[in-house]
Design a protein around this motif. Structure first.
Motif, PDB file in Angstrom:
ATOM      1  N   GLU A 162       0.814  -1.221   0.000  1.00 59.77           N
ATOM      2  CA  GLU A 162       0.000   0.000   0.000  1.00 59.77           C
ATOM      3  C   GLU A 162       0.848   1.272   0.000  1.00 59.77           C
ATOM      4  O   GLU A 162       0.397   2.318  -0.471  1.00 59.77           O
ATOM      5  N   THR A 163       2.053   1.214   0.545  1.00 57.59           N
ATOM      6  CA  THR A 163       2.895   2.414   0.595  1.00 57.59           C
ATOM      7  C   THR A 163       3.954   2.434  -0.503  1.00 57.59           C
ATOM      8  O   THR A 163       4.764   3.357  -0.562  1.00 57.59           O
ATOM      9  N   GLY A 164       3.963   1.412  -1.365  1.00 55.49           N
ATOM     10  CA  GLY A 164       4.942   1.365  -2.447  1.00 55.49           C
ATOM     11  C   GLY A 164       6.335   1.029  -1.982  1.00 55.49           C
ATOM     12  O   GLY A 164       7.321   1.343  -2.657  1.00 55.49           O
ATOM     13  N   GLY A 165       6.438   0.351  -0.836  1.00 49.64           N
ATOM     14  CA  GLY A 165       7.745   0.024  -0.279  1.00 49.64           C
ATOM     15  C   GLY A 165       8.240  -1.336  -0.724  1.00 49.64           C
ATOM     16  O   GLY A 165       7.627  -2.021  -1.542  1.00 49.64           O
ATOM     17  N   SER A 166       9.366  -1.743  -0.153  1.00 56.82           N
ATOM     18  CA  SER A 166       9.967  -3.034  -0.469  1.00 56.82           C
ATOM     19  C   SER A 166      10.667  -3.563   0.766  1.00 56.82           C
ATOM     20  O   SER A 166      10.715  -2.907   1.819  1.00 56.82           O
ATOM     21  N   GLU A 167      11.251  -4.761   0.621  1.00 58.82           N
ATOM     22  CA  GLU A 167      11.994  -5.342   1.739  1.00 58.82           C
ATOM     23  C   GLU A 167      13.151  -4.447   2.171  1.00 58.82           C
ATOM     24  O   GLU A 167      13.601  -4.516   3.322  1.00 58.82           O
ATOM     25  N   LEU A 168      13.624  -3.580   1.293  1.00 62.67           N
ATOM     26  CA  LEU A 168      14.689  -2.654   1.661  1.00 62.67           C
ATOM     27  C   LEU A 168      14.248  -1.711   2.777  1.00 62.67           C
ATOM     28  O   LEU A 168      15.081  -1.227   3.558  1.00 62.67           O
ATOM     29  N   ASP A 169      12.939  -1.447   2.854  1.00 64.65           N
ATOM     30  CA  ASP A 169      12.431  -0.599   3.927  1.00 64.65           C
ATOM     31  C   ASP A 169      12.559  -1.298   5.280  1.00 64.65           C
ATOM     32  O   ASP A 169      12.913  -0.673   6.284  1.00 64.65           O
ATOM     33  N   LEU A 170      12.280  -2.587   5.298  1.00 64.16           N
ATOM     34  CA  LEU A 170      12.458  -3.355   6.527  1.00 64.16           C
ATOM     35  C   LEU A 170      13.936  -3.436   6.887  1.00 64.16           C
ATOM     36  O   LEU A 170      14.310  -3.293   8.058  1.00 64.16           O
ATOM     37  N   GLY A 171      14.761  -3.659   5.882  1.00 64.70           N
ATOM     38  CA  GLY A 171      16.192  -3.733   6.117  1.00 64.70           C
ATOM     39  C   GLY A 171      16.759  -2.449   6.695  1.00 64.70           C
ATOM     40  O   GLY A 171      17.697  -2.484   7.506  1.00 64.70           O
ATOM     41  N   ALA A 172      16.199  -1.310   6.310  1.00 67.38           N
ATOM     42  CA  ALA A 172      16.674  -0.028   6.835  1.00 67.38           C
ATOM     43  C   ALA A 172      16.527   0.032   8.346  1.00 67.38           C
ATOM     44  O   ALA A 172      17.392   0.556   9.055  1.00 67.38           O
ATOM     45  N   VAL A 173      15.422  -0.519   8.850  1.00 70.68           N
ATOM     46  CA  VAL A 173      15.202  -0.555  10.296  1.00 70.68           C
ATOM     47  C   VAL A 173      16.260  -1.406  10.980  1.00 70.68           C
ATOM     48  O   VAL A 173      16.890  -0.990  11.957  1.00 70.68           O
ATOM     49  N   ALA A 174      16.467  -2.611  10.465  1.00 70.85           N
ATOM     50  CA  ALA A 174      17.421  -3.534  11.078  1.00 70.85           C
ATOM     51  C   ALA A 174      18.834  -2.966  11.074  1.00 70.85           C
ATOM     52  O   ALA A 174      19.569  -3.072  12.070  1.00 70.85           O
ATOM     53  N   VAL A 175      19.224  -2.351   9.975  1.00 67.72           N
ATOM     54  CA  VAL A 175      20.572  -1.787   9.868  1.00 67.72           C
ATOM     55  C   VAL A 175      20.758  -0.628  10.847  1.00 67.72           C
ATOM     56  O   VAL A 175      21.776  -0.541  11.552  1.00 67.72           O
ATOM     57  N   ALA A 176      19.776   0.273  10.912  1.00 63.05           N
ATOM     58  CA  ALA A 176      19.879   1.440  11.794  1.00 63.05           C
ATOM     59  C   ALA A 176      19.948   1.027  13.257  1.00 63.05           C
ATOM     60  O   ALA A 176      20.733   1.578  14.043  1.00 63.05           O
ATOM     61  N   GLN A 177      19.141   0.043  13.634  1.00 61.31           N
ATOM     62  CA  GLN A 177      19.131  -0.351  15.044  1.00 61.31           C
ATOM     63  C   GLN A 177      20.384  -1.116  15.432  1.00 61.31           C
ATOM     64  O   GLN A 177      20.838  -1.023  16.573  1.00 61.31           O
ATOM     65  N   ARG A 178      20.955  -1.827  14.509  1.00 62.89           N
ATOM     66  CA  ARG A 178      22.208  -2.513  14.811  1.00 62.89           C
ATOM     67  C   ARG A 178      23.334  -1.500  15.071  1.00 62.89           C
ATOM     68  O   ARG A 178      24.260  -1.765  15.846  1.00 62.89           O
ATOM     69  N   ALA A 179      23.248  -0.327  14.412  1.00 59.80           N
ATOM     70  CA  ALA A 179      24.242   0.719  14.675  1.00 59.80           C
ATOM     71  C   ALA A 179      24.168   1.203  16.118  1.00 59.80           C
ATOM     72  O   ALA A 179      25.195   1.488  16.745  1.00 59.80           O
ATOM     73  N   TRP A 180      22.958   1.304  16.649  1.00 60.90           N
ATOM     74  CA  TRP A 180      22.807   1.663  18.060  1.00 60.90           C
ATOM     75  C   TRP A 180      23.295   0.539  18.969  1.00 60.90           C
ATOM     76  O   TRP A 180      23.951   0.776  19.990  1.00 60.90           O
ATOM     77  N   ALA A 181      22.978  -0.703  18.609  1.00 67.03           N
ATOM     78  CA  ALA A 181      23.331  -1.845  19.453  1.00 67.03           C
ATOM     79  C   ALA A 181      24.833  -1.989  19.640  1.00 67.03           C
ATOM     80  O   ALA A 181      25.294  -2.515  20.653  1.00 67.03           O
ATOM     81  N   ALA A 182      25.607  -1.518  18.670  1.00 64.14           N
ATOM     82  CA  ALA A 182      27.067  -1.615  18.773  1.00 64.14           C
ATOM     83  C   ALA A 182      27.585  -0.898  20.013  1.00 64.14           C
ATOM     84  O   ALA A 182      28.660  -1.232  20.535  1.00 64.14           O
ATOM     85  N   ASN A 183      26.821   0.088  20.525  1.00 66.34           N
ATOM     86  CA  ASN A 183      27.221   0.843  21.719  1.00 66.34           C
ATOM     87  C   ASN A 183      26.507   0.370  22.984  1.00 66.34           C
ATOM     88  O   ASN A 183      26.534   1.063  23.995  1.00 66.34           O
ATOM     89  N   ASN A 184      25.876  -0.794  22.905  1.00 64.36           N
ATOM     90  CA  ASN A 184      25.110  -1.305  24.041  1.00 64.36           C
ATOM     91  C   ASN A 184      25.701  -2.631  24.492  1.00 64.36           C
ATOM     92  O   ASN A 184      25.554  -3.657  23.818  1.00 64.36           O
ATOM     93  N   GLU A 185      26.339  -2.621  25.639  1.00 66.01           N
ATOM     94  CA  GLU A 185      27.008  -3.827  26.126  1.00 66.01           C
ATOM     95  C   GLU A 185      26.021  -4.946  26.469  1.00 66.01           C
ATOM     96  O   GLU A 185      26.409  -6.112  26.554  1.00 66.01           O
ATOM     97  N   ARG A 186      24.737  -4.613  26.672  1.00 64.66           N
ATOM     98  CA  ARG A 186      23.749  -5.653  26.973  1.00 64.66           C
ATOM     99  C   ARG A 186      23.198  -6.336  25.725  1.00 64.66           C
ATOM    100  O   ARG A 186      22.579  -7.395  25.816  1.00 64.66           O
ATOM    101  N   ALA A 187      23.377  -5.717  24.578  1.00 62.86           N
ATOM    102  CA  ALA A 187      22.726  -6.209  23.357  1.00 62.86           C
ATOM    103  C   ALA A 187      23.239  -7.592  22.973  1.00 62.86           C
ATOM    104  O   ALA A 187      24.448  -7.848  22.986  1.00 62.86           O
ATOM    105  N   MET A 188      22.335  -8.464  22.587  1.00 63.93           N
ATOM    106  CA  MET A 188      22.696  -9.814  22.172  1.00 63.93           C
ATOM    107  C   MET A 188      23.198  -9.836  20.729  1.00 63.93           C
ATOM    108  O   MET A 188      23.908 -10.751  20.337  1.00 63.93           O
ATOM    109  N   ARG A 189      22.787  -8.864  19.936  1.00 59.84           N
ATOM    110  CA  ARG A 189      23.281  -8.728  18.565  1.00 59.84           C
ATOM    111  C   ARG A 189      23.968  -7.363  18.436  1.00 59.84           C
ATOM    112  O   ARG A 189      23.311  -6.350  18.246  1.00 59.84           O
TER     113      ARG A 189
END
Length: 402
Positions: A162-189
């Motif tokens: 409905e929004t004209g998106g693709s799997e790349l939109d989902l991937g953008a979320v995962a990539v951005a949040q992993r950048a934050w997780a790199a600074n989190n000692e509790r993060a499992m990923r």
């Protein structure tokens, strides 16, 4: 003053002040009771409040995967519990239970309330590992529609269409949040993720790949809610509850996996509660400095950003790709890496991250100068949200607020 603020008398008068988190692991080697009591004790110690002054305990469970509030109050040897509550909810619960605790405090039913979530969610009973209760499974299970990735994948695919998106939109979320997780000692990923690596990861339930799915964990998290006045005398800065809302609409389903009657799978509960939430806080989406959004799957972030008005229709992924939600961006989102990367405590650690950030205690990922935050709890047809603000005391203002 808005009608919603008048109706919710606890707004501006109650606050979150202490946080307790156990280590997150694939195998804790511990009982759920042990995890729960550790998180609760730590939250009280973090706030600087003696356990003897706590008179309320609240929690939630999903298909009986945890321990009761009364049992934890007993294990903590609380002298006089006055308000105990257990709700049968999943990710919708954290912000909703903060509302219940705040209402109890404002009404005089309790003074200081612990909220906890504890489970062995990886080594013990896993979400979806047992048959869901209710009537709807009788219609889903015979044709194999049984797992949460399947349920939410339907929403994600319809949203992308409905929004004209693709799997790349989902991937953008995962990539951005992993950048934050790199600074989190509790993060499992914590390993950084590129969009190329995302596209190479295995498909779980179309359109979800492994990186789109939450990281199941053993662990526990607790927060302490008290009056704003009492919080000012405690160890940490008060995180004031400025706005709150919970909602759904008719035909929301017979259980958490039943959404076949939901009228628009490109929108979730955030679209329903947004107006009430912002009105209750006397704020607009542009007034918040950051967001901690429930993300059992990557699509939940896109739905929440657009539902709350943090991004326009079909614009959330572009905003993420532009770096606006990443470290250094104008609207940091899920600064602990989210449930996708830190670990799945059904959104309690999403709430905990909001408190840490508002108190300036998130270590190297602290967003300096941030004073307001919106938090969501839930992914599908019903859920809750809070707007929080930081109240720094004159003798306790250790942040460089610019």
């Amino acid at each position: 003053m808005s009608l919603s603020r008048k109706r919710l008398s606890f707004l501006g008068k109650t606050a979150l002040v202490g946080v307790g988190l156990t280590a997150l692991a694939k195998v804790s080697g511990r009982s759920v009771m042990s995890l729960a009591t550790e998180a609760c004790r730590t939250a009280a110690e973090d706030a600087g409040l003696p356990l003897g002054e706590i008179d309320g305990v609240l929690s939630f469970n999903f298909n009986n995967d945890s321990v009761s509030s009364q049992s934890v109050a007993t294990a903590l040897a609380l002298p006089e519990p006055r308000y105990l509550l257990d709700v049968s909810l999943g990710g919708q619960a954290p912000a909703f239970l903060v509302m219940q605790a705040a209402a109890a405090i404002e009404s005089g039913m309790a003074k200081n309330v612990l909220i906890f979530r504890a489970l062995n969610g990886r080594s013990g009973q896993r979400v979806g590992s047992s048959r869901a209760s209710g009537l709807a499974p009788n219609f889903r299970y015979p044709y194999g529609f049984t797992a949460y990735p399947q349920f939410i994948a339907m929403w994600a695919r319809r949203f992308l269409i409905e929004t004209g998106g693709s799997e790349l939109d989902l991937g953008a979320v995962a990539v951005a949040q992993r950048a934050w997780a790199a600074n989190n000692e509790r993060a499992m990923r914590r390993t950084p993720l590129t969009i190329e690596q995302y596209l190479e990861s295995p498909m779980v339930a179309d359109p979800f790949r492994a990186a789109d799915c939450t990281t199941e964990a053993d662990g526990a998290c607790a927060v302490l809610v008290t009056s704003r006045e009492r919080a000012l005398d405690l160890k940490q800065d008060p995180v004031v509850i400025e706005g709150a809302a919970y909602g759904t609409r008719k035909r929301s389903g017979l259980d958490a996996g039943d959404a076949l009657l939901w009228p628009d799978m490109t929108r979730n509960y955030t679209s329903i509660i947004a107006e009430e939430l912002w009105r209750s806080a006397d704020m607009a989406p542009a007034d918040v400095d950051m967001a901690q959004l429930y993300d059992c799957f990557s699509s939940s972030v896109l739905l929440a950003m657009e539902g709350l008005g943090l991004a326009g229709r079909g614009e959330a992924a572009d905003m993420i790709r532009a770096g606006h939600t990443s470290p250094g961006g104008r609207l940091p989102i899920n600064t602990n890496g989210g449930l996708l990367a830190e670990g799945y405590l059904h959104g309690m650690n999403t709430l905990a991250e909001a408190v840490y950030q508002m108190q300036g205690r998130a270590g190297t990922r602290t967003v300096h100068g941030a004073r307001t935050c919106v938090v969501t709890s839930g992914a599908l047809t019903d859920g809750s949200a809070l707007v929080l603000s930081r109240e720094a005391r004159a003798n306790h203002d250790y942040l460089n607020l610019g």
